[in-house]
Scaffold this active site. Sequence first.
Site, mmCIF file in Angstrom:
data_model
loop_
_atom_site.group_PDB
_atom_site.id
_atom_site.type_symbol
_atom_site.label_atom_id
_atom_site.label_comp_id
_atom_site.label_asym_id
_atom_site.label_seq_id
_atom_site.Cartn_x
_atom_site.Cartn_y
_atom_site.Cartn_z
ATOM 1 N N HIS A 1 7.967 -3.764 13.087
ATOM 2 C CA HIS A 1 7.763 -4.682 11.966
ATOM 3 C C HIS A 1 8.702 -4.334 10.821
ATOM 4 O O HIS A 1 9.054 -3.159 10.603
ATOM 5 C CB HIS A 1 6.309 -4.678 11.500
ATOM 6 C CG HIS A 1 5.793 -3.360 11.017
ATOM 7 N ND1 HIS A 1 5.844 -2.962 9.698
ATOM 8 C CD2 HIS A 1 5.186 -2.339 11.672
ATOM 9 C CE1 HIS A 1 5.298 -1.762 9.564
ATOM 10 N NE2 HIS A 1 4.893 -1.354 10.757
ATOM 11 N N ASP B 1 7.938 -5.570 7.643
ATOM 12 C CA ASP B 1 7.178 -5.628 6.389
ATOM 13 C C ASP B 1 6.660 -4.246 6.013
ATOM 14 O O ASP B 1 6.543 -3.350 6.860
ATOM 15 C CB ASP B 1 6.023 -6.629 6.498
ATOM 16 C CG ASP B 1 5.017 -6.271 7.580
ATOM 17 O OD1 ASP B 1 5.453 -5.896 8.683
ATOM 18 O OD2 ASP B 1 3.795 -6.370 7.326
ATOM 19 N N ASP C 1 7.601 3.970 8.049
ATOM 20 C CA ASP C 1 6.688 2.926 8.536
ATOM 21 C C ASP C 1 7.192 1.548 8.151
ATOM 22 O O ASP C 1 6.789 0.992 7.148
ATOM 23 C CB ASP C 1 5.292 3.165 7.970
ATOM 24 C CG ASP C 1 4.238 2.299 8.619
ATOM 25 O OD1 ASP C 1 4.503 1.713 9.677
ATOM 26 O OD2 ASP C 1 3.128 2.203 8.063
ATOM 27 N N GLU D 1 2.777 -7.053 10.188
ATOM 28 C CA GLU D 1 1.951 -5.993 10.768
ATOM 29 C C GLU D 1 1.060 -5.340 9.728
ATOM 30 O O GLU D 1 -0.067 -4.956 10.028
ATOM 31 C CB GLU D 1 2.852 -4.934 11.426
ATOM 32 C CG GLU D 1 2.125 -4.011 12.391
ATOM 33 C CD GLU D 1 1.456 -2.817 11.724
ATOM 34 O OE1 GLU D 1 0.583 -2.199 12.359
ATOM 35 O OE2 GLU D 1 1.798 -2.505 10.556
ATOM 36 N N GLU D 2 1.549 -5.215 8.498
ATOM 37 C CA GLU D 2 0.784 -4.550 7.449
ATOM 38 C C GLU D 2 -0.229 -5.482 6.798
ATOM 39 O O GLU D 2 -1.024 -5.040 5.966
ATOM 40 C CB GLU D 2 1.723 -3.994 6.371
ATOM 41 C CG GLU D 2 2.726 -2.966 6.870
ATOM 42 C CD GLU D 2 2.102 -1.634 7.237
ATOM 43 O OE1 GLU D 2 0.854 -1.526 7.238
ATOM 44 O OE2 GLU D 2 2.854 -0.692 7.538
ATOM 45 N N HIS E 1 2.826 5.084 3.763
ATOM 46 C CA HIS E 1 1.963 4.440 2.775
ATOM 47 C C HIS E 1 1.769 5.290 1.516
ATOM 48 O O HIS E 1 0.921 4.962 0.677
ATOM 49 C CB HIS E 1 0.591 4.093 3.365
ATOM 50 C CG HIS E 1 0.625 3.020 4.407
ATOM 51 N ND1 HIS E 1 -0.477 2.284 4.767
ATOM 52 C CD2 HIS E 1 1.634 2.560 5.189
ATOM 53 C CE1 HIS E 1 -0.157 1.418 5.715
ATOM 54 N NE2 HIS E 1 1.130 1.582 5.988
#
Length: 376
Positions: A74, A76, A105, A135-136, A349
């Site tokens: 991903h 995003d 990530d 995805e997030e 994150h």
Amino acid sequence: MSTTTDPIALTQRLIACPSVTPADAGAMAVIEAALTGIGFTVHRFAAGEAPDGPVENLFATRGEGGTHLAFAGHSDVVPPGPGWTSDPFTATIRGDLLYGRGAVDMKGAVAAFIAAAARVPDHDGTISLIITGDEEGPATFGTVALMDWMAERGIRPDLILVGEPTSSARLGDMIKIGRRGSVNMWIEVPGTQGHVAYPHLAQNPIPPLVAALNELAALTLDEGTDWFQPSNLQITDLHVGNGATNVIPGGARARINIRFNDLHRGEALVARVREIVARHTPDATVTAKISGEAFLTPPGALSEMVSAAIHRITGLTPELSTSGGTSDARFLSKLCPVVEFGLTNATMHKLDEAVALADLEALTEIYVEIIRSACA
């Protein structure tokens, strides 16, 4: 070294795109340009509408016939939040680390796989990339939409590698061969508002809700399996919103989450919770959203191939794990065997998310080994 074959430079270009879900901010254009430059045919489309869309999706393929290896990832990222040492969307190198939102990530892994594909220009079989911008977020208009697009065209990979940051302490120490399922439930208990001095004229919703929650919290769903830890239920919110000290509230609500292994299905767990809640408070409502079912790719050819590639580059033998949260592998597992392997997850994150420069190069070489093994 060209930008296409240098995973560091490509990661920097992707980080420069502030692609907080569902925004694309140019990330897919960077990926498309890199892939078309190394012989991939690229298809892009947007799905969904605000507020959860539109979401940019990309499918790219090179080669035909033979074994079809797909890389899924991903573009995003989650919001960076305040407090970064440097601009989260300006990839900054300090010492041996590259900082920026999405470094691990998972823009770093996307860049590493593209760089790996550039280093293996000649191969048998088929290589593809399944890249979403959702995805997030709710994951409504991303990988699921891509799978529908692929199904309409008869595209079905034989093996899927998801580039999520699965490594723990060192690159290569862990790969994921499955994930637990997840379901959220919202419990609402109606009551009758009234004065605390006249409880016979009111109905307090709090005691039956608390009783139901106590029973739910005490549940032992299972003892785990050979590959999964025990399923667990957590109370994640409890709300009444009563600002007065002399008023019995007219309603109360709570939220729970269950992370469950492959001994369960989401709908069966929802039914069990509804039965427990109904015994304590028949007028309550339970609303559920199943984010994904548990899945397992039993150890076999795919995990052995990925493990062997990791060992050749790092000398490590990775642990096969099903720990952690959900990922888009929960959808892709319906197509074929799926494993997840990517960078270390210590800073994902978090503020000052960072990837070791050496890890980006090592991950690229591991992906090179996987491509060569799958499409020999």
